[in-house]
Scaffold this active site. Structure first.
Site: not given
Ligand code: HSE
Length: 429
Positions: A43, A105, A136, A201, A205
């Site tokens: 998709a 995430k 990883i 981001d 995580k």
């Molecule tokens: N934008 C993220 C980074 C990509 O630079 O690590 C992976 O989550």
């Protein structure tokens, strides 16, 4: 061997790389793992756009919901990103008894608890190795190999874009803007670069890592977050002179070893150049784990980019396909919310810098402020800036609350023209 039919939602960098891996080595994968995977549906937002990846005819669609409910799809791979509509699609797949592999995430850090509950109820896999640190194998290591470990701290470089930027600034003297543009060209960055440079981001995580490491639910909103946008070339150079490297770190820890309280934060830090994380350059990621029995260990690799991330998705896909065959599913437990220690209570060394007017008594005024807030200075340097001067301090261990009060009071001094960025210092005092 019957094929396990895969429905892929999203065919950007990672989706296209996954399709390439499956097309190029489908037979080899089947031979090595006993699982034959077949891309059944893909998709995309715009099905009429030309793609650089070859897809079996008729499998491309603009209707993601139809892929999820298609009886010809056994496993769903969610690579759309964001919370909506990805969350609804993942939930629908799980409710229908279809395992889901996701690299999302943001979704997990905001709505993971609810989705894992659905997965536990319907007894299907919700796997997410690619969501943290790309290629990883970190999630599996924490969830399985270290499942019995009492982990005290997980500290990592989990954003490739910011690590690339900071490395280019430190090693080449590149400007922040040029380094960011390069990272975007190389395909590391999120579509909205603020997610990388403001630390969103990495915070998502960090929440995921903390949840697994401590067995208690940590959400993105529980994570203290600061990005790298205020860091200057001068800060990076100063850190280097003192034997430190500036890194954007995600830290999840039990501040008191025997207590259940956890502290989770993302911020730029000065890392002693003797620490293994200081050697992680460019877009590479690494996560340093400390546990009671295992001691210290570090996992290192490519944390961003299509192929490394697709490699992690593929591993999950093979796992999910195996479990489908055997009627099992991975471990899913419902977790209670973590008790979060407020950032105010962090105890650390700090780097701070400010531009001041250069005249008698300024240092005395500044050090009166630090003394009044109970902050003890470990080292000090001053350089001239014409009529002004830049003062740079490293403190002894102090409380975050006291440092924040110090900064506020410094901003109120008329001899202080600018207070620069604050960096927590990681390393032996
Ligand atoms: N934008 C993220 C980074 C990509 O630079 O690590 C992976 O989550």
């Amino acid at each position: 061997m019957d094929a396990v039919r895969v429905g892929v939602l999203g065919c950007g960098n990672v989706g296209a790389a996954l399709v390439r891996l499956l097309t190029a080595d489908g037979a080899g994968i089947a031979e090595r793992t006993g699982v034959r995977l077949e891309v059944a549906r893909v998709a995309v937002r715009d099905a009429s756009r030309r793609r650089r990846v070859h897809l079996p005819s008729g499998c491309l669609t603009g209707d993601a919901a139809a892929v999820v409910t298609d009886p010809g799809v056994d496993v769903v791979v969610e690579l759309i990103g964001g919370i909506d509509p990805a969350g609804t699609l993942v939930r629908t797949a799980l409710e229908a008894g279809k395992p889901v592999v996701t690299a999302n995430k943001e979704l997990l850090a905001h709505a993971g608890a609810e989705l894992f509950e659905v997965a536990a109820r319907t007894r299907v896999d919700l796997l997410y190795e690619a969501a943290v640190a790309g290629g990883i194998p970190l999630i599996r290591a924490l969830r399985e190999s270290l499942a019995g470990e009492r982990i005290t701290r997980v500290m990592g470089i989990v954003n490739g874009t910011t690590n690339y930027i900071l490395t280019r600034m430190a090693e080449e003297g590149a400007s922040y803007a040029d380094a960011l543009a390069e990272a975007q060209e190389l395909g590391y960055a999120e579509s909205d670069p603020r997610a990388d440079v403001e630390g969103f981001d990495a915070a998502a995580k960090a929440a995921i890592l903390a949840t697994i490491a401590f067995g208690a639910q940590v959400l993105a909103g529980d994570v203290f977050r600061e990005g790298i946008t205020r860091i200057t070339a001068a800060d990076v150079a100063f850190a280097r002179r003192l034997g430190y490297v500036v890194k954007l770190l995600a830290v999840a820890e039990r501040p008191d070893k025997d207590d259940e309280e956890v502290a989770v934060r993302v911020h730029p830090a000065m890392v002693a150049s003797t620490h293994p994380l200081a050697t992680v350059r460019g877009s590479f990621n690494a996560v340093f784990i400390e546990g009671d029995a295992v001691g210290e260990l570090m996992l290192y690799g490519r944390g961003a980019g299509g192929m490394p991330t697709a490699s992690a998705v593929l591993g999950d896909l093979i796992d999910a396909a195996h479990n489908l065959r055997t009627g099992g599913s991975g471990r899913t437990t419902t977790l209670a919310p973590a008790t979060i220690r407020p950032m105010d209570e962090l105890c650390s060394q700090y780097y701070l810098n400010m531009d001041v007017v250069d005249r008698p008594g300024v240092l005395a005024a500044v050090s009166t402020v630090t003394a009044e807030n109970g902050v003890s200075l470990a080292s000090f340097e001053q350089e001239g800036l014409g009529d002004d001067a830049r003062m740079v301090f490293i403190t002894h261990k102090a409380r975050e609350r006291d440092i924040q009060d110090t900064l506020e009071d410094l901003r109120g001094l008329d001899v202080v023209k600018r207070v620069g960025c604050l960096l927590r210092v990681i390393g032996p005092e």
